[in-house]
Design a protein around this motif. Sequence first.
Motif, mmCIF file in Angstrom:
data_model
loop_
_atom_site.group_PDB
_atom_site.id
_atom_site.type_symbol
_atom_site.label_atom_id
_atom_site.label_comp_id
_atom_site.label_asym_id
_atom_site.label_seq_id
_atom_site.Cartn_x
_atom_site.Cartn_y
_atom_site.Cartn_z
ATOM 1 N N MET A 40 63.583 92.688 -9.022
ATOM 2 C CA MET A 40 64.302 93.656 -10.245
ATOM 3 C C MET A 40 65.732 93.958 -10.100
ATOM 4 O O MET A 40 66.281 93.907 -11.297
ATOM 5 N N ALA A 41 66.267 93.948 -8.827
ATOM 6 C CA ALA A 41 67.816 93.749 -8.935
ATOM 7 C C ALA A 41 68.313 92.839 -9.170
ATOM 8 O O ALA A 41 69.339 92.881 -10.031
ATOM 9 N N GLY A 42 67.784 91.620 -9.049
ATOM 10 C CA GLY A 42 68.480 90.501 -9.426
ATOM 11 C C GLY A 42 68.059 90.199 -11.050
ATOM 12 O O GLY A 42 69.072 89.870 -11.914
ATOM 13 N N ALA A 43 67.206 90.629 -11.530
ATOM 14 C CA ALA A 43 66.779 90.742 -12.990
ATOM 15 C C ALA A 43 67.676 91.598 -13.669
ATOM 16 O O ALA A 43 68.238 91.136 -14.896
ATOM 17 N N LEU A 44 68.128 92.883 -12.991
ATOM 18 C CA LEU A 44 69.173 93.824 -13.814
ATOM 19 C C LEU A 44 70.498 93.083 -14.013
ATOM 20 O O LEU A 44 71.327 93.531 -14.778
ATOM 21 N N ILE A 45 70.908 92.152 -12.928
ATOM 22 C CA ILE A 45 72.009 91.202 -13.300
ATOM 23 C C ILE A 45 72.011 90.180 -14.295
ATOM 24 O O ILE A 45 72.986 90.100 -15.047
ATOM 25 N N MET A 46 70.929 89.883 -14.308
ATOM 26 C CA MET A 46 70.629 88.819 -15.178
ATOM 27 C C MET A 46 70.372 88.845 -16.562
ATOM 28 O O MET A 46 71.184 88.367 -17.699
ATOM 29 N N LEU A 47 69.658 90.057 -17.011
ATOM 30 C CA LEU A 47 69.276 90.395 -18.383
ATOM 31 C C LEU A 47 70.631 90.704 -19.137
ATOM 32 O O LEU A 47 70.573 90.211 -20.269
ATOM 33 N N ILE A 52 73.746 88.025 -23.743
ATOM 34 C CA ILE A 52 75.280 87.307 -23.963
ATOM 35 C C ILE A 52 74.942 85.915 -24.580
ATOM 36 O O ILE A 52 75.671 85.609 -25.650
ATOM 37 N N LYS A 53 74.000 85.571 -23.889
ATOM 38 C CA LYS A 53 73.934 83.932 -23.784
ATOM 39 C C LYS A 53 72.635 83.677 -24.664
ATOM 40 O O LYS A 53 72.160 82.710 -24.874
ATOM 41 N N ARG A 54 72.114 84.815 -25.484
ATOM 42 C CA ARG A 54 70.997 84.474 -26.327
ATOM 43 C C ARG A 54 70.930 83.515 -27.210
ATOM 44 O O ARG A 54 69.800 82.917 -27.584
ATOM 45 N N LYS A 55 72.158 82.954 -28.030
ATOM 46 C CA LYS A 55 72.205 82.153 -28.940
ATOM 47 C C LYS A 55 72.072 80.796 -28.572
ATOM 48 O O LYS A 55 71.906 79.820 -29.264
ATOM 49 N N GLU A 56 72.219 80.573 -27.070
ATOM 50 C CA GLU A 56 72.039 79.246 -26.452
ATOM 51 C C GLU A 56 70.624 78.733 -26.090
ATOM 52 O O GLU A 56 70.512 77.924 -25.630
ATOM 53 N N ILE A 57 69.762 79.864 -26.219
ATOM 54 C CA ILE A 57 68.295 79.783 -25.787
ATOM 55 C C ILE A 57 67.561 78.731 -26.815
ATOM 56 O O ILE A 57 67.681 78.856 -27.877
ATOM 57 N N LEU A 178 68.160 81.573 -18.758
ATOM 58 C CA LEU A 178 67.104 81.885 -19.195
ATOM 59 C C LEU A 178 65.962 81.641 -18.039
ATOM 60 O O LEU A 178 65.246 82.510 -17.675
ATOM 61 N N ILE A 179 66.173 80.295 -17.408
ATOM 62 C CA ILE A 179 65.234 80.099 -16.217
ATOM 63 C C ILE A 179 65.236 81.056 -15.173
ATOM 64 O O ILE A 179 64.442 81.407 -14.491
ATOM 65 N N THR A 180 66.463 81.682 -15.089
ATOM 66 C CA THR A 180 66.769 82.490 -13.708
ATOM 67 C C THR A 180 66.109 83.858 -14.023
ATOM 68 O O THR A 180 65.526 84.408 -13.178
ATOM 69 N N ALA A 181 66.503 84.567 -15.307
ATOM 70 C CA ALA A 181 65.896 85.796 -15.574
ATOM 71 C C ALA A 181 64.502 85.737 -15.651
ATOM 72 O O ALA A 181 63.907 86.870 -15.113
ATOM 73 N N VAL A 182 63.872 84.589 -16.427
ATOM 74 C CA VAL A 182 62.593 84.723 -16.466
ATOM 75 C C VAL A 182 61.702 84.424 -14.984
ATOM 76 O O VAL A 182 60.701 85.270 -14.517
#
Length: 296
Positions: A40-47, A52-57, A178-182
Amino acid sequence: MAKLYTALLTLSFIWGLSFVFIKWLSDFGGVWGTVFIRCMAGALIMLPLLYIKRKEIIKPIPWKSLIIVGVLNCGLPWGLIALSETTINSSTAAVLNALTPICTGLIGFAFFSTVLSKRQWIGIIIGFLGILVLMGGQIKALHGFHIIGIGTMLAATICYGSASQYTKHFLNGASIVLITAVSLLTGALIGLFGMIFSGSDILVHAITKEVILATIGLGCFGSGIATLLYFYIMKKAGPEFASTVTYIVPASAMIWGYVLLGETISLNLIIGLLIIFIGIVLTTKKNKKVSEQIAA
């Protein structure tokens, strides 16, 4: 190539310290509480970065493959590592974790038709020999630890190797963010379910400064930033090269011990590091003939 080696060394220093944080956090939250907190702590960093990078998904989003990688790279192995450190010390866990490159190569060879050159296999073996030098050749020292701790740590390395190869073959076009966040969100869900089914309650324990430091260090850095670095290295140089970080982690763990605990740096550490770096260089150089066979 310099960027890759810099990322590899940075990742090794972060993960070397993570084994200390796992000890602190598992005393507070238990096995699955540790997984939940760090993910959860890591996800809070990545989300925010993902937004910001949503257009690259890429579309459509390969949810099935992303979740499988999340289970194999975060949720399951991190639970296994936390469980292993309830019976073995962090240094032993870090040494056993160095088997990941061997598992990665074998899984790729057995299930994904990966072709490894003789030079790469020699590099893997040399790197493993470096780990033995770091241990001072005292292989028998492992026999004194509980079999569950050793078994769960080995199972974690198999998970890592499987996740690396799966990512390479099924998520090659997906965004690293995306891979990291999911992966982290999947790991957090696994940790939450594990806490529910095991009856663990992290709220009954007092929150100490060590817990706060471990949450920031293990979650934000060891899970968020480090996982991002790992996927970056893996996509740029392949799973075999990325997995060699586990060869350096035991050495970095010893360096952290020297800096934070005043432990001495032995001659085994210096010689072992040199051997490990030789192994990494050999592992990352692909045979030209093999490359032509793959291209064909």
